[in-house]
Design a protein around this motif. Sequence first.
Motif, PDB file in Angstrom:
ATOM      1  N   LEU A  98       0.831  -1.200   0.000  1.00  0.00           N
ATOM      2  CA  LEU A  98       0.000   0.000   0.000  1.00  0.00           C
ATOM      3  C   LEU A  98       0.870   1.257   0.000  1.00  0.00           C
ATOM      4  O   LEU A  98       0.581   2.231  -0.700  1.00  0.00           O
ATOM      5  N   MET A  99       1.948   1.247   0.785  1.00  0.00           N
ATOM      6  CA  MET A  99       2.846   2.400   0.819  1.00  0.00           C
ATOM      7  C   MET A  99       3.522   2.618  -0.522  1.00  0.00           C
ATOM      8  O   MET A  99       3.680   3.754  -0.970  1.00  0.00           O
ATOM      9  N   ARG A 100       3.922   1.530  -1.170  1.00  0.00           N
ATOM     10  CA  ARG A 100       4.562   1.672  -2.479  1.00  0.00           C
ATOM     11  C   ARG A 100       3.605   2.278  -3.501  1.00  0.00           C
ATOM     12  O   ARG A 100       4.011   3.036  -4.378  1.00  0.00           O
ATOM     13  N   ARG A 101       2.321   1.958  -3.395  1.00  0.00           N
ATOM     14  CA  ARG A 101       1.343   2.412  -4.379  1.00  0.00           C
ATOM     15  C   ARG A 101       0.847   3.833  -4.149  1.00  0.00           C
ATOM     16  O   ARG A 101       0.408   4.489  -5.088  1.00  0.00           O
ATOM     17  N   HIS A 102       0.893   4.296  -2.896  1.00  0.00           N
ATOM     18  CA  HIS A 102       0.294   5.598  -2.581  1.00  0.00           C
ATOM     19  C   HIS A 102       1.325   6.545  -1.965  1.00  0.00           C
ATOM     20  O   HIS A 102       1.830   6.302  -0.864  1.00  0.00           O
ATOM     21  N   GLU A 103       1.606   7.642  -2.661  1.00  0.00           N
ATOM     22  CA  GLU A 103       2.587   8.610  -2.174  1.00  0.00           C
ATOM     23  C   GLU A 103       2.203   9.179  -0.812  1.00  0.00           C
ATOM     24  O   GLU A 103       3.067   9.453   0.018  1.00  0.00           O
ATOM     25  N   SER A 104       0.901   9.363  -0.582  1.00  0.00           N
ATOM     26  CA  SER A 104       0.463   9.965   0.681  1.00  0.00           C
ATOM     27  C   SER A 104       0.872   9.118   1.879  1.00  0.00           C
ATOM     28  O   SER A 104       1.047   9.650   2.986  1.00  0.00           O
ATOM     29  N   LEU A 105       1.024   7.816   1.695  1.00  0.00           N
ATOM     30  CA  LEU A 105       1.424   6.932   2.793  1.00  0.00           C
ATOM     31  C   LEU A 105       2.940   6.883   2.959  1.00  0.00           C
ATOM     32  O   LEU A 105       3.437   6.268   3.906  1.00  0.00           O
ATOM     33  N   ARG A 106       3.655   7.528   2.059  1.00  0.00           N
ATOM     34  CA  ARG A 106       5.123   7.606   2.156  1.00  0.00           C
ATOM     35  C   ARG A 106       5.575   9.031   2.453  1.00  0.00           C
ATOM     36  O   ARG A 106       6.730   9.380   2.256  1.00  0.00           O
ATOM     37  N   THR A 107       4.663   9.851   2.936  1.00  0.00           N
ATOM     38  CA  THR A 107       4.941  11.278   3.129  1.00  0.00           C
ATOM     39  C   THR A 107       5.224  11.607   4.592  1.00  0.00           C
ATOM     40  O   THR A 107       4.560  11.097   5.490  1.00  0.00           O
ATOM     41  N   ARG A 108       6.207  12.454   4.799  1.00  0.00           N
ATOM     42  CA  ARG A 108       6.527  12.991   6.124  1.00  0.00           C
ATOM     43  C   ARG A 108       6.554  14.518   6.014  1.00  0.00           C
ATOM     44  O   ARG A 108       6.817  15.065   4.949  1.00  0.00           O
TER      45      ARG A 108
ATOM     46  N   GLN B  45       6.813  18.716   2.586  1.00  0.00           N
ATOM     47  CA  GLN B  45       6.471  17.299   2.576  1.00  0.00           C
ATOM     48  C   GLN B  45       7.562  16.537   1.828  1.00  0.00           C
ATOM     49  O   GLN B  45       8.021  16.952   0.771  1.00  0.00           O
ATOM     50  N   VAL B  46       7.998  15.461   2.440  1.00  0.00           N
ATOM     51  CA  VAL B  46       9.056  14.633   1.875  1.00  0.00           C
ATOM     52  C   VAL B  46       8.450  13.275   1.536  1.00  0.00           C
ATOM     53  O   VAL B  46       7.885  12.600   2.398  1.00  0.00           O
ATOM     54  N   ILE B  47       8.552  12.882   0.274  1.00  0.00           N
ATOM     55  CA  ILE B  47       7.949  11.641  -0.199  1.00  0.00           C
ATOM     56  C   ILE B  47       9.053  10.614  -0.449  1.00  0.00           C
ATOM     57  O   ILE B  47       9.940  10.830  -1.281  1.00  0.00           O
TER      58      ILE B  47
END
Length: 198
Positions: A106-116, A126-128
Motif C-alpha cells: 500500500l505504501m509503495r502504491r500511494h505517495e500519501s502513505l510515504r509522506t513525512r 512534505q518529503v515523499i
Amino acid sequence: LSRTLWSRSGEAADSAIDAGTATPEQSKASPTIDAESDSESDIDESQSSSGTTADREVWTASSLDQRRLWFIQQTHDDKSLYNVPMVMRARGALDVAALRRSMSELMRRHESLRTRLVDREGEPMQVIEDAASIADDDASALVVIDVSGEVDAESASRSSAAAEARRPFAMSSSTSTSDRLWRATAIRESATSWRVAL
C-alpha cells in the motif's frame, strides 16, 4: 482502507468483514474483522511539481491541510488533535507477515502513505519516500505489540490501542526523526485474538 488492506493479506481473502457472517469453518481458518470505529482519514494526494530529488526522496511544498497539522504540532498542547484512529478486531490466526507485506505494498502504491512533514528553515515541507525504498518486510509498516502475557490481555490490548490513537506524529527537521503521516499496529491478545490499529 481496511477492506483493501485485508483483501491483500493472504488467507484473509475469504474472511467476513463483519463478525457473525463467517461460518464456523471460516472462523477457524482465517481472521474476521469487527470494526470498532468507522472513522477514515482523508489524505491529500495533491503534490507540487516543483520538488527536487535527493537520496531517493522528493521534497515538495506542503498543502494547506499539512500546514494546519504543522501549526498544531508547533503550538498546541494536544499534538494528537488531528489523529483519525480506527481499530479493527481480528479473530482467528493472523498472518502478521502477510499483513505487513500488504501494508508495504500500500505504501509503495500511494505517495500519501510515504509522506513525512519536515522543517526546512522554519517552513514545513512534505518529503515523499521513493517507492523502491519500501521493502516487503519493512518493520515500520506494521508494528506488533504482544500483550498476551498480561493478566487481562483484552484490557491491556484496549489500552494499547487507545495509547496508539493518542500518540502524536513526530515532525522535525530530519526525515530520520519525522514520522510518516500514518501508522499501523497489530496488538496480540492471544494466538486467535488481535486488534489492528490504524
